[in-house]
Design an enzyme around this catalytic site. Sequence first.
Site, mmCIF file in Angstrom:
data_model
loop_
_atom_site.group_PDB
_atom_site.id
_atom_site.type_symbol
_atom_site.label_atom_id
_atom_site.label_comp_id
_atom_site.label_asym_id
_atom_site.label_seq_id
_atom_site.Cartn_x
_atom_site.Cartn_y
_atom_site.Cartn_z
ATOM 1 C CG HIS A 39 -6.036 0.146 4.961
ATOM 2 N ND1 HIS A 39 -4.978 -0.733 5.045
ATOM 3 C CD2 HIS A 39 -6.818 -0.142 6.044
ATOM 4 C CE1 HIS A 39 -5.112 -1.487 6.132
ATOM 5 N NE2 HIS A 39 -6.227 -1.147 6.754
ATOM 6 C CD GLU B 6 -2.811 -1.296 2.405
ATOM 7 O OE1 GLU B 6 -2.694 -0.466 3.320
ATOM 8 O OE2 GLU B 6 -3.632 -2.214 2.436
HETATM 9 P P1 NAD Z 1 -11.138 -11.228 14.697
HETATM 10 O O1 NAD Z 1 -9.869 -11.684 15.326
HETATM 11 O O2 NAD Z 1 -12.286 -10.871 15.565
HETATM 12 O O3 NAD Z 1 -11.652 -12.353 13.672
HETATM 13 C C1 NAD Z 1 -10.802 -13.053 12.811
HETATM 14 C C2 NAD Z 1 -11.365 -14.463 12.661
HETATM 15 O O4 NAD Z 1 -10.545 -15.168 11.722
HETATM 16 C C3 NAD Z 1 -11.353 -15.283 13.963
HETATM 17 O O5 NAD Z 1 -12.653 -15.744 14.255
HETATM 18 C C4 NAD Z 1 -10.409 -16.437 13.654
HETATM 19 O O6 NAD Z 1 -10.828 -17.660 14.254
HETATM 20 C C5 NAD Z 1 -10.506 -16.527 12.149
HETATM 21 N N1 NAD Z 1 -9.394 -17.244 11.536
HETATM 22 C C6 NAD Z 1 -8.082 -17.227 11.876
HETATM 23 N N2 NAD Z 1 -7.381 -18.049 11.055
HETATM 24 C C7 NAD Z 1 -8.279 -18.588 10.183
HETATM 25 C C8 NAD Z 1 -8.171 -19.472 9.092
HETATM 26 N N3 NAD Z 1 -6.994 -19.984 8.740
HETATM 27 N N4 NAD Z 1 -9.298 -19.798 8.408
HETATM 28 C C9 NAD Z 1 -10.493 -19.259 8.726
HETATM 29 N N5 NAD Z 1 -10.673 -18.425 9.789
HETATM 30 C C10 NAD Z 1 -9.566 -18.081 10.502
HETATM 31 O O7 NAD Z 1 -10.732 -10.029 13.738
HETATM 32 P P2 NAD Z 1 -11.681 -8.844 13.209
HETATM 33 O O8 NAD Z 1 -11.727 -7.751 14.208
HETATM 34 O O9 NAD Z 1 -12.932 -9.428 12.703
HETATM 35 O O10 NAD Z 1 -10.779 -8.296 11.990
HETATM 36 C C11 NAD Z 1 -10.660 -9.047 10.791
HETATM 37 C C12 NAD Z 1 -9.602 -8.409 9.895
HETATM 38 O O11 NAD Z 1 -10.009 -7.086 9.513
HETATM 39 C C13 NAD Z 1 -8.221 -8.259 10.519
HETATM 40 O O12 NAD Z 1 -7.245 -8.633 9.550
HETATM 41 C C14 NAD Z 1 -8.090 -6.790 10.766
HETATM 42 O O13 NAD Z 1 -6.728 -6.385 10.732
HETATM 43 C C15 NAD Z 1 -8.868 -6.245 9.586
HETATM 44 N N6 NAD Z 1 -9.296 -4.842 9.733
HETATM 45 C C16 NAD Z 1 -9.214 -4.021 8.640
HETATM 46 C C17 NAD Z 1 -9.615 -2.691 8.741
HETATM 47 C C18 NAD Z 1 -9.566 -1.767 7.558
HETATM 48 O O14 NAD Z 1 -9.350 -0.577 7.739
HETATM 49 N N7 NAD Z 1 -9.801 -2.251 6.340
HETATM 50 C C19 NAD Z 1 -10.071 -2.194 9.973
HETATM 51 C C20 NAD Z 1 -10.179 -3.065 11.052
HETATM 52 C C21 NAD Z 1 -9.788 -4.393 10.924
#
Ligand code: NAD
Length: 318
Positions: free
Chosen positions: A285, A267
């Site tokens: 983002h 990015e």
């Molecule tokens: P979270 O930890 O609550 O949920 C992630 C889920 O992924 C968990 O339930 C976990 O069990 C699952 N997981 C882990 N490994 C796995 C696999 N191999 N196969 C399937 N499932 C698997 O996280 P969240 O708060 O829901 O955030 C999700 C993502 O969004 C993160 O990568 C976070 O960095 C990203 N995010 C992006 C932004 C943005 O600005 N675009 C903002 C916030 C969060």
Amino acid sequence: MGEPNTVDQPVVLIADPLPAETVAGLGPGFDVRHCVGADRAALLAAVPAADALIIRSATRVDREVIEAAPRLRIVARAGVGLDNVDTAAAAAAGVAVANAPESNTTSVAELVVGLIIASLRRIPAATASVRAGEWQRAAFGGTELAGKTVGILGFGRIGRLVARRLAAFDMRIECHDPYVSAEAAAEHGAHAVPLDELMRNADVLTVHLPRTPETVGIVGDAELRLAKPGLLVVNTSRGGIVDEAALALALKEQRIAGAALDVFEIEPPLGSPLVGLDTVLATPHIGAGTREAQLRAGQDAVRAVRAALSGGPGAAGR
Ligand code: NAD
């Protein structure tokens, strides 16, 4: 060296901009100071007096900063990740580290819904066309969500919020997450399925995974070859979880219909094969980029600082 400490008031050093109302939430009893954390010299001059340090993305808190701050009891990041904090160095020095993991989940889930509808109804292209003086109603045929299947890959905080929102559009909700039981998924209205089934069934695939060695490239060429030709892939999690080369190839060969991406392997994604495709919507983002999410993140950081400096239960310190 910075200003000396006053007798009773712990120094809270705010090194990245926070909304004024968030700072006010600290309440009385703190000596609130500001510095520009991205200015390394300014940070190193101010941090020796700090009992707490609040940062966002621009301030890097590494071993040097922690060693320069003998009074420091907590580093609080008003945001989700802790990429800019050396958590091992903090732990070794007995400095607590806090973040705000829940602060922006609603904002991301709402962006996902927006990206899906914008893609399936081709809103950006239709807007550009009208702006160019055209009126091509027949050129912008779209697709409904009702009765379609959304595959949610990663059923944590954001995945579940997305499920709830898309259920309101009468979509069938499927998910894949090996760390969530089928019963827990069902409680949130989703059918848990293996990854290959998710790829075969989905009309929309939305990815909500952390970036780990296990998840990088988890949606790759083999997975995309299982997809329906109408598939829309949405990634608002982290770049690289969906393999960008495989995704670009699937789109170019019209094996899938579109993608909407808020995150990229690199990015900004200069030179990415994806950004130039007219089947791709790309945003810079912006998942957490709402006023509410920023406020909430600041409030969470302030709460963590108050708890740590109050010396109460759960408080950290040296
Ligand atoms: P979270 O930890 O609550 O949920 C992630 C889920 O992924 C968990 O339930 C976990 O069990 C699952 N997981 C882990 N490994 C796995 C696999 N191999 N196969 C399937 N499932 C698997 O996280 P969240 O708060 O829901 O955030 C999700 C993502 O969004 C993160 O990568 C976070 O960095 C990203 N995010 C992006 C932004 C943005 O600005 N675009 C903002 C916030 C969060």
